[in-house]
Design a protein around this motif. Sequence first.
Motif, PDB file in Angstrom:
ATOM      1  N   MET A   1       0.839  -1.188   0.000  1.00  0.00           N
ATOM      2  CA  MET A   1       0.000   0.000   0.000  1.00  0.00           C
ATOM      3  C   MET A   1       0.878   1.243   0.000  1.00  0.00           C
ATOM      4  O   MET A   1       1.912   1.290   0.638  1.00  0.00           O
ATOM      5  N   GLY A   2       0.413   2.300  -0.693  1.00  0.00           N
ATOM      6  CA  GLY A   2       1.184   3.516  -0.707  1.00  0.00           C
ATOM      7  C   GLY A   2       0.436   4.631  -1.409  1.00  0.00           C
ATOM      8  O   GLY A   2      -0.579   4.402  -2.069  1.00  0.00           O
ATOM      9  N   ALA A   3       0.960   5.842  -1.244  1.00  0.00           N
ATOM     10  CA  ALA A   3       0.361   7.015  -1.874  1.00  0.00           C
ATOM     11  C   ALA A   3       1.348   7.585  -2.880  1.00  0.00           C
ATOM     12  O   ALA A   3       2.552   7.561  -2.664  1.00  0.00           O
ATOM     13  N   TRP A   4       0.839   8.086  -3.980  1.00  0.00           N
ATOM     14  CA  TRP A   4       1.710   8.675  -5.008  1.00  0.00           C
ATOM     15  C   TRP A   4       1.370  10.149  -5.243  1.00  0.00           C
ATOM     16  O   TRP A   4       1.914  10.792  -6.128  1.00  0.00           O
ATOM     17  N   GLY A   5       0.448  10.695  -4.420  1.00  0.00           N
ATOM     18  CA  GLY A   5       0.082  12.096  -4.547  1.00  0.00           C
ATOM     19  C   GLY A   5      -0.775  12.519  -3.373  1.00  0.00           C
ATOM     20  O   GLY A   5      -1.090  11.721  -2.483  1.00  0.00           O
ATOM     21  N   THR A   6      -1.170  13.766  -3.363  1.00  0.00           N
ATOM     22  CA  THR A   6      -1.907  14.316  -2.229  1.00  0.00           C
ATOM     23  C   THR A   6      -3.421  14.264  -2.398  1.00  0.00           C
ATOM     24  O   THR A   6      -4.152  14.560  -1.462  1.00  0.00           O
ATOM     25  N   ALA A   7      -3.913  13.911  -3.564  1.00  0.00           N
ATOM     26  CA  ALA A   7      -5.357  13.817  -3.783  1.00  0.00           C
ATOM     27  C   ALA A   7      -5.946  12.655  -2.982  1.00  0.00           C
ATOM     28  O   ALA A   7      -5.232  11.731  -2.586  1.00  0.00           O
ATOM     29  N   ILE A   8      -7.237  12.702  -2.760  1.00  0.00           N
ATOM     30  CA  ILE A   8      -7.896  11.663  -1.965  1.00  0.00           C
ATOM     31  C   ILE A   8      -7.626  10.276  -2.549  1.00  0.00           C
ATOM     32  O   ILE A   8      -7.306   9.325  -1.823  1.00  0.00           O
ATOM     33  N   PHE A   9      -7.741  10.151  -3.863  1.00  0.00           N
ATOM     34  CA  PHE A   9      -7.603   8.841  -4.482  1.00  0.00           C
ATOM     35  C   PHE A   9      -6.232   8.628  -5.127  1.00  0.00           C
ATOM     36  O   PHE A   9      -6.084   7.777  -6.004  1.00  0.00           O
TER      37      PHE A   9
ATOM     38  N   GLY B   1       4.095  14.696   7.542  1.00  0.00           N
ATOM     39  CA  GLY B   1       4.962  13.559   7.271  1.00  0.00           C
ATOM     40  C   GLY B   1       5.259  13.310   5.804  1.00  0.00           C
ATOM     41  O   GLY B   1       5.839  12.281   5.454  1.00  0.00           O
ATOM     42  N   TRP B   2       4.897  14.233   4.924  1.00  0.00           N
ATOM     43  CA  TRP B   2       5.187  14.082   3.503  1.00  0.00           C
ATOM     44  C   TRP B   2       6.669  14.364   3.257  1.00  0.00           C
ATOM     45  O   TRP B   2       7.295  15.166   3.931  1.00  0.00           O
ATOM     46  N   TYR B   3       7.204  13.710   2.250  1.00  0.00           N
ATOM     47  CA  TYR B   3       8.624  13.871   1.917  1.00  0.00           C
ATOM     48  C   TYR B   3       8.923  15.315   1.510  1.00  0.00           C
ATOM     49  O   TYR B   3       9.928  15.899   1.904  1.00  0.00           O
TER      50      TYR B   3
ATOM     51  N   LYS C   1       6.055  20.956   0.741  1.00  0.00           N
ATOM     52  CA  LYS C   1       5.004  21.614  -0.037  1.00  0.00           C
ATOM     53  C   LYS C   1       3.769  20.728  -0.156  1.00  0.00           C
ATOM     54  O   LYS C   1       2.644  21.224  -0.307  1.00  0.00           O
ATOM     55  N   ASP C   2       3.987  19.408  -0.087  1.00  0.00           N
ATOM     56  CA  ASP C   2       2.862  18.487  -0.204  1.00  0.00           C
ATOM     57  C   ASP C   2       1.934  18.565   1.001  1.00  0.00           C
ATOM     58  O   ASP C   2       0.761  18.223   0.905  1.00  0.00           O
TER      59      ASP C   2
END
Length: 292
Positions: free
Chosen positions: A1-9, A89-91, A94-95
């Motif tokens: 599992m992981g996120a590739w952006g700041t949008a909900i989906f 906690g975003w890398y 700005k995110d």
Amino acid sequence: MGAWGTAIFSDDEACDVRREYNVLATYIEDDDWILTKLKEFFEVKEDLNDMDAVFWYALATQQCKYGRLCDEVKENALECIKREYTVHGWYNPKDEKKRQAVLDKLKKQLESEPVPRKKISKPKRERAIWRENDVVAYHLVNIFENEYRKPSDYWFYGKYILLKIVRVDKKPISHIMPELACDEWMYCSVYDWIGDSIPDMDIVKDLNFHPFKYNEYRKEYDYGAYIYSTVINPAYKRKHDTVVIGNDTSGKLPPRLRQNMELCADVIEFLLSKTPKFTPEEIGFFNKNGMP
């Protein structure tokens, strides 16, 4: 599992929540039952936390979209936003601002007047348009053009190859209720033949299968691949004479097929992966001896 952006989906789990909710809500009207099943499946804790916030944001977004927002979902999503869950906690610092803006937009949406309850369309499904063991004459005309070559510049343009549908698998689109609906995935192999017209079915008796690519890790050839009905659809078949010429029940299969079905490509990509280096004068050789 992981996120590739700041949008909900832009998050694996959020996408999973959206898929499961959309499928269940298509067939089931009981919103409370759906919520209970979703919480059980995604192992959502009773106490709110940063990890489960993704679940509440995704579910709140979908329920809000279709006018089905439950009080529990609304309250939990708003509380997660208040606690700034998933904001930090975003890398890239700005995110954090981007994520906060996304959640502020969701908060405004949740607190606004709800839209009327809407019907959710049934999810689109991948359907197998051919049966297992069907032999298909595939017309090589659906070739992408680029700045260097036109489709007609390729030596194989306009020719036919033969595919065998070696397996049709069903994959449930919902893990919670797999009986509701399934995708159908076709797997094909390519015969070692190419020609100018659709051949008779008898030709496959003497044909071997052509490898897709050499697997450097296994030091062996790959012979099987997915083939998508969204690429080869009924309208395409009618337009380009891509037809089933018969059903081969001889049991003849490529080497190592059952252990080697993970390759994901369509036959066009397979052919275009080979640098076109043959002149029209050489085509007659391949008509007799198979593909290079």
